[in-house]
Design a protein around this motif. Structure first.
Motif, short mmCIF file in Angstrom:
data_model
loop_
_atom_site.label_atom_id
_atom_site.label_comp_id
_atom_site.label_asym_id
_atom_site.label_seq_id
_atom_site.Cartn_x
_atom_site.Cartn_y
_atom_site.Cartn_z
N LEU A 106 0.83 -1.21 0.00
CA LEU A 106 0.00 0.00 0.00
C LEU A 106 0.87 1.26 0.00
O LEU A 106 0.71 2.15 -0.80
N ILE A 107 1.83 1.29 0.95
CA ILE A 107 2.72 2.44 1.09
C ILE A 107 4.17 1.96 1.08
O ILE A 107 4.53 1.03 1.81
N THR A 108 5.02 2.61 0.28
CA THR A 108 6.46 2.33 0.32
C THR A 108 7.21 3.65 0.39
O THR A 108 6.95 4.56 -0.40
N LEU A 109 8.11 3.76 1.36
CA LEU A 109 9.00 4.92 1.42
C LEU A 109 10.41 4.45 1.11
O LEU A 109 10.83 3.39 1.58
N HIS A 110 11.13 5.27 0.30
CA HIS A 110 12.49 4.89 -0.08
C HIS A 110 13.41 6.09 0.09
O HIS A 110 13.31 7.06 -0.65
N GLY A 111 14.29 6.01 1.08
CA GLY A 111 15.29 7.07 1.27
C GLY A 111 14.70 8.44 1.54
O GLY A 111 15.25 9.45 1.10
N ILE A 112 13.60 8.49 2.29
CA ILE A 112 12.94 9.78 2.54
C ILE A 112 13.78 10.67 3.47
O ILE A 112 14.19 10.24 4.54
N GLU A 113 14.01 11.89 3.01
CA GLU A 113 14.75 12.88 3.81
C GLU A 113 13.92 14.14 3.96
O GLU A 113 13.12 14.48 3.08
N ARG B 263 1.75 -2.64 4.47
CA ARG B 263 0.72 -3.33 3.67
C ARG B 263 -0.67 -2.90 4.11
O ARG B 263 -0.88 -2.45 5.24
N GLN B 264 -1.62 -3.09 3.23
CA GLN B 264 -3.02 -2.80 3.55
C GLN B 264 -3.43 -3.56 4.80
O GLN B 264 -3.05 -4.72 5.00
#
Ligand SMILES: Nc1ncnc2c1ncn2[C@@H]1O[C@H](COP(=O)(O)OP(=O)(O)OP(=O)(O)O)[C@@H](O)[C@H]1O
Ligand SMILES: Nc1ncnc2c1ncn2[C@@H]1O[C@H](COP(=O)(O)OP(=O)(O)OP(=O)(O)O)[C@@H](O)[C@H]1O
Ligand SMILES: [Mg+2]
Ligand SMILES: [Mg+2]
Lengths: 230, 230
Positions: free
Chosen positions: A1-8, A29-30
Motif C-alpha cells: 500500500l505504502i512504500t517509502l524509499h530514502g525519505i529525507e 501493507r493494507q
C-alpha cells in the motif's frame, strides 16, 4: 500500500540547515495496525506529515497505491487527502469558530456520497456518540476539555471511513479508560473494515495494541518489528 | 497555603447550565507535590484554572496565603499570577510569533529583579538547556515538535522561580525518558527550593512521583490520599 524509499526532510532556517529525517525506508501493507515510537524531537510528526501528504520530503520517494507521489502539487495532495486519508493531529487543529458537530461533519462535504445536511449532521452526531461526546455536540472547542477536543479530532478523521488513518498521539490527553475505548475502536475498524492505521504514541500500552512497532530516533529507523502481541 | 471550600463552577450556554465543579473542598500545604487525576471531562483543567487564578468560581471560597481571593478583579488576579504562580497549560499557549527563548524570557519582565535584557536572555537560555532545548533557542513554536513546545511552556512557567507551580498534563507529549527528566526536575525543585507543585496527569507513572494523589470524577473529589511512594 505504502512504500517509502530514502525519505529525507531538512528544514532551512536562514543559513542553518536542520536535517530532521535522514533516510527513511519502509513498507506498509493494507490492513496493518502500526505504532510509531521514538523520543521527543526524533521526527515522528514530520514523518507522519509526509505520509499524510501534508508536506513534501526534500529527497526520496513515496509510493502510495502504486503511484509515486512525492512531487505532487499542493492541490493534488489535498485531493488525495480528502479522498483517502484520515489524519488526527498532535494538536487537534479543530476549527475554533465551529461547534464539535460541525467540525466532525466538515469532511463529508468532500465525500462522493453527496449527503443532505441533515444526513451529514446525523452521521456526525453518531460518530461523536461513538467517542463518548453525544452530549457535547454544540460545544465549541474552547468549551471542551483537552481530551474531548482530541476525541472530536478523532471523530472528524474517521467520518469519511478513509482506507488509511494517521493518528499522531491520539490518546495523549486521555485517561486510561477513555484511551482503551479509543484503541478498541481503532482495533475494531482495523479488524472489521480493514482500515490501515498508523499511530504515533509515547505510551507503551498503546504501542502494545499494534501488530507492528517502528521506532525512530534522530531521524532514522532503529527497529521495525512485529509487536509481541497479547 | 491553599484552601478551597465548596468551590463550584457552572458554565452558562444560552439557557442550558453545564455544572462542572460541584463542590470542591481541599487544603494544600506549602511544599507539597500533588497529582490530580480523573477521567477526561471530569473537571481537572477547570479546577486548575481556578487554583491558578485564571478563572473565578461560581460559588465557594479560595484562600491563598490567608487571603480570600475568589472575588478578585481580573487585574488583581493577573498581578497575583505574575508574582506567585507558574502555570503550564494543557495546550501550551506559547506566543506563536516569538521564539522559544523569547517566550521563556517573557515572565522576567514582571519580576521585581529588573534584569537587563542580556541577563534575561542568559537565564532563559539556561532554563531551556535544563529541559534539553539548548539547541532550539531561536525556533518558533511552529518549528518545534509537540514535546518541545511542551518543554518551552514548562521552562516559561519556572523562569521566575514561583513558589507555586500548576502543571496541566506536563508530560502528555513526552516520551518516557524525557518525561522522567522533567519529573526529576520537578522533584528537585520541590525538595531543594520548596516549590509547591500541583500537576494534572493521566499517567499513573507520573502520579507515582507525587506525595499525594487527588482523584476527581464528575466535578467532585473521590479520593484524596497520600501516594504509596517508592
Ligand atoms: N467554556 C465552557 N463552556 C461549557 N462547558 C465547558 C467549558 N469549558 C469546559 N467545559 C466542560 O467542562 C467539563 C470539564 O472540562 P475540563 O477541561 O475541566 O476537563 P478535564 O478534566 O481537564 O479533562 P481532560 O482530561 O480531557 O483534559 C467538560 O465536560 C467540558 O465540556
Ligand atoms: N518548521 C521547522 N523548522 C525547523 N525545525 C523544525 C520544524 N519543524 C520541526 N522541526 C524540528 O524537527 C525535529 C522533529 O520534529 P517532530 O515534530 O517530527 O518531532 P516528534 O518526533 O513528533 O516529537 P514529539 O514526540 O515531541 O512530538 C524537532 O527537533 C524540531 O525542532
Ligand atoms: Mg510530534
Ligand atoms: Mg484538561
Amino acid at each position: 500500500l505504502i512504500t517509502l524509499h530514502g525519505i529525507e526532510k531538512t528544514y532551512q532556517m536562514g543559513d542553518i540547515s536542520v536535517p530532521v529525517l535522514k533516510g527513511i525506508s519502509l513498507a506498509i501493507r493494507q490492513g496493518e495496525l502500526i505504532a510509531l515510537t521514538g523520543s521527543s524531537g526524533s521526527g515522528k510528526s514530520t514523518l507522519m506529515n509526509i505520509l499524510g501528504c501534508l508536506d513534501r520530503p526534500t529527497a526520496g520517494e513515496y509510493w502510495l497505491e502504486g503511484q509515486e507521489i512525492s512531487q505532487l502539487s499542493a492541490d493534488e495532495r489535498a485531493l488525495l487527502r480528502n479522498r483517502k486519508l484520515g489524519f488526527v493531529f498532535q494538536s487537534f487543529n479543530l476549527l475554533a469558530r465551529t461547534s464539535a458537530i460541525e467540525n466532525v461533519a466538515m469532511p463529508l462535504s468532500y465525500s462522493t456520497e453527496n449527503l443532505s445536511s441533515s444526513e451529514a449532521r446525523k452521521r456526525a452526531a453518531e460518530m461523536l456518540g461513538r467517542v463518548g461526546l453525544g452530549d457535547r455536540l454544540d460545544h465549541y472547542p474552547s468549551q471542551l476539555s483537552g481530551g474531548q477536543q482530541q476525541r472530536v479530532a478523532i471523530a472528524r478523521a474517521l467520518i469519511n471511513h478513509p482506507p488509511v488513518l494517521f493518528a499522531d498521539e491520539p490518546t495523549g490527553n486521555l485517561d486510561s479508560r477513555t484511551s482503551e475505548e479509543v484503541l478498541q475502536m481503532f482495533e475494531q475498524l482495523n479488524a472489521e473494515e480493514g482500515i490501515t492505521i498508523i499511530m504515533v504514541t509515547h505510551d507503551p500500552k498503546v504501542a502494545g495494541h499494534a501488530k507492528q512497532i517502528i521506532r525512530i530516533e534522530d531521524g532514522l529507523i532503529q527497529d521495525n518489528a512485529a509487536a509481541d502481541g497479547p
